[in-house]
Design a protein around this motif. Structure first.
Motif, PDB file in Angstrom:
ATOM      1  N   ALA A   1       0.837  -1.206   0.000  1.00 50.39           N
ATOM      2  CA  ALA A   1       0.000   0.000   0.000  1.00 50.39           C
ATOM      3  C   ALA A   1       0.869   1.251   0.000  1.00 50.39           C
ATOM      4  N   GLY A   2       1.996   1.203   0.707  1.00 42.98           N
ATOM      5  CA  GLY A   2       2.901   2.348   0.744  1.00 42.98           C
ATOM      6  C   GLY A   2       3.517   2.651  -0.609  1.00 42.98           C
ATOM      7  N   MET A   3       3.865   1.603  -1.367  1.00 45.62           N
ATOM      8  CA  MET A   3       4.417   1.814  -2.712  1.00 45.62           C
ATOM      9  C   MET A   3       3.370   2.420  -3.633  1.00 45.62           C
ATOM     10  N   ASN A   4       2.150   1.926  -3.529  1.00 45.46           N
ATOM     11  CA  ASN A   4       1.064   2.461  -4.353  1.00 45.46           C
ATOM     12  C   ASN A   4       0.878   3.950  -4.090  1.00 45.46           C
ATOM     13  N   TRP A   5       0.855   4.313  -2.811  1.00 43.42           N
ATOM     14  CA  TRP A   5       0.631   5.722  -2.476  1.00 43.42           C
ATOM     15  C   TRP A   5       1.855   6.595  -2.757  1.00 43.42           C
ATOM     16  N   ALA A   6       3.036   6.024  -2.625  1.00 42.94           N
ATOM     17  CA  ALA A   6       4.238   6.789  -2.986  1.00 42.94           C
ATOM     18  C   ALA A   6       4.231   7.096  -4.481  1.00 42.94           C
ATOM     19  N   ALA A   7       3.754   6.141  -5.291  1.00 41.58           N
ATOM     20  CA  ALA A   7       3.656   6.387  -6.731  1.00 41.58           C
ATOM     21  C   ALA A   7       2.590   7.427  -7.036  1.00 41.58           C
ATOM     22  N   ARG A   8       1.479   7.389  -6.309  1.00 39.96           N
ATOM     23  CA  ARG A   8       0.418   8.377  -6.515  1.00 39.96           C
ATOM     24  C   ARG A   8       0.879   9.775  -6.087  1.00 39.96           C
TER      25      ARG A   8
ATOM     26  N   GLU B   1      -1.526  -6.918  -6.547  1.00 42.27           N
ATOM     27  CA  GLU B   1      -2.817  -7.591  -6.348  1.00 42.27           C
ATOM     28  C   GLU B   1      -2.787  -9.041  -6.822  1.00 42.27           C
ATOM     29  N   LYS B   2      -1.860  -9.385  -7.701  1.00 41.58           N
ATOM     30  CA  LYS B   2      -1.710 -10.779  -8.114  1.00 41.58           C
ATOM     31  C   LYS B   2      -1.358 -11.681  -6.935  1.00 41.58           C
ATOM     32  N   PHE B   3      -0.789 -11.079  -5.897  1.00 40.42           N
ATOM     33  CA  PHE B   3      -0.369 -11.836  -4.722  1.00 40.42           C
ATOM     34  C   PHE B   3      -1.247 -11.516  -3.506  1.00 40.42           C
ATOM     35  N   GLY B   4      -2.399 -10.905  -3.769  1.00 38.20           N
ATOM     36  CA  GLY B   4      -3.338 -10.628  -2.694  1.00 38.20           C
ATOM     37  C   GLY B   4      -2.920  -9.502  -1.779  1.00 38.20           C
ATOM     38  N   LEU B   5      -2.051  -8.618  -2.268  1.00 41.88           N
ATOM     39  CA  LEU B   5      -1.579  -7.493  -1.455  1.00 41.88           C
ATOM     40  C   LEU B   5      -2.469  -6.275  -1.691  1.00 41.88           C
ATOM     41  N   PRO B   6      -2.726  -5.475  -0.643  1.00 43.14           N
ATOM     42  CA  PRO B   6      -3.658  -4.345  -0.769  1.00 43.14           C
ATOM     43  C   PRO B   6      -3.040  -3.139  -1.458  1.00 43.14           C
ATOM     44  N   ALA B   7      -3.894  -2.371  -2.141  1.00 48.13           N
ATOM     45  CA  ALA B   7      -3.453  -1.124  -2.770  1.00 48.13           C
ATOM     46  C   ALA B   7      -3.606   0.058  -1.824  1.00 48.13           C
ATOM     47  N   ASP B   8      -4.386  -0.123  -0.778  1.00 47.20           N
ATOM     48  CA  ASP B   8      -4.646   0.973   0.162  1.00 47.20           C
ATOM     49  C   ASP B   8      -4.959   0.384   1.526  1.00 47.20           C
TER      50      ASP B   8
END
Length: 239
Positions: A171-178, A199-206
């Motif tokens: 989630a931190g990588m997603n938000w750092a990219a945003r 998400e392919k590995f069931g990891l959250p985006a937020d």
């Protein structure tokens, strides 16, 4: 010598003991999780958590030997394997776009395990290359914290009980990219590419996190310098 057989928490605790007793004794890391094999066993950071936050008491203490057996990964539950994949994906994000694309072509955990030795070698090689040039985390090594400043805040917000380290980092990588895109540094669409892979590995985006908790946790980040905080952005996927 002290031998650490287990995941990242075991390696951190045993490493902290090795760095401390008799002002330091030899350390052997034998990591048994994907996260510890690709990241925490290599680099020499050893620490324990305090009530104020994660890894706030620690040392730099390099292992004399790291022994990695990929076969032990077969025993991991999917959530623990995914935990390590967040760090694997991070390396593709910050240093190797081709590696990122290779991971994207994998059919989940099975596809990764089919090329696990190359994955381990690639990640450990990247980590070692950075650590050799900046062991004490004052410059280049900060790149390894992509997604971690916000990730640590997520972990702290839920008292290290609800979300794993890998889930928080994803989630931190997603938000750092945003945030990077909003700042005009990171190309648009980068966050979506990262999210599609995690998400392919069931990891959250937020991960929901109250602003006051986020601000407090970020303020405790070890990369803080005075009133400033270093946040890692991507100039492009792989850089």
């Amino acid at each position: 010598a002290v031998a650490a057989l287990g995941g990242g928490m075991v390696g951190d605790l045993a490493g902290f003991a090795a760095a401390t007793i008799l002002r330091g004794v030899p350390l052997i890391q034998i990591p048994t999780t994907l996260l510890s094999q690709v990241d925490s066993s290599v680099g020499g950071k050893v620490a324990i958590d305090l009530k104020a936050g994660k890894n706030l008491a620690g040392a730099f203490w390099q292992p004399k030997l790291v022994l990695i057996d990929p076969d032990v990964l077969d025993s991991l539950p999917n959530v623990t394997f995914a935990d390590g994949m967040a760090e694997v994906i991070k390396y593709g994000c910050i240093a190797d776009r081709t590696f990122f694309r290779q991971l994207n072509q994998c059919d989940g955990r099975t596809g990764v395990m089919e090329q696990i030795e190359q994955v381990l070698r690639t990640c450990c090689g990247m980590k070692a290359d950075v650590v050799i040039r900046d062991e004490r985390d004052t410059g280049l090594r900060m790149l390894l914290n992509f997604g971690h400043t916000l990730g640590h805040a997520y972990e702290k917000a839920y008292h290290y009980e609800t979300y794993t380290h890998g889930q928080a980092v994803a989630a931190g990588m997603n938000w750092a990219a945003r945030l990077g895109a909003a700042a005009g540094v990171t190309p648009a669409g980068t966050a979506q590419a990262i999210t599609a892979l995690t998400e392919k590995f069931g990891l959250p985006a937020d991960i929901p996190c109250p602003w006051n908790i986020m601000a407090e946790a970020v303020g405790l980040d070890k990369k803080r310098s005075g009133d400033s905080i270093t946040l890692i952005f991507l100039s492009q996927l792989g850089t």
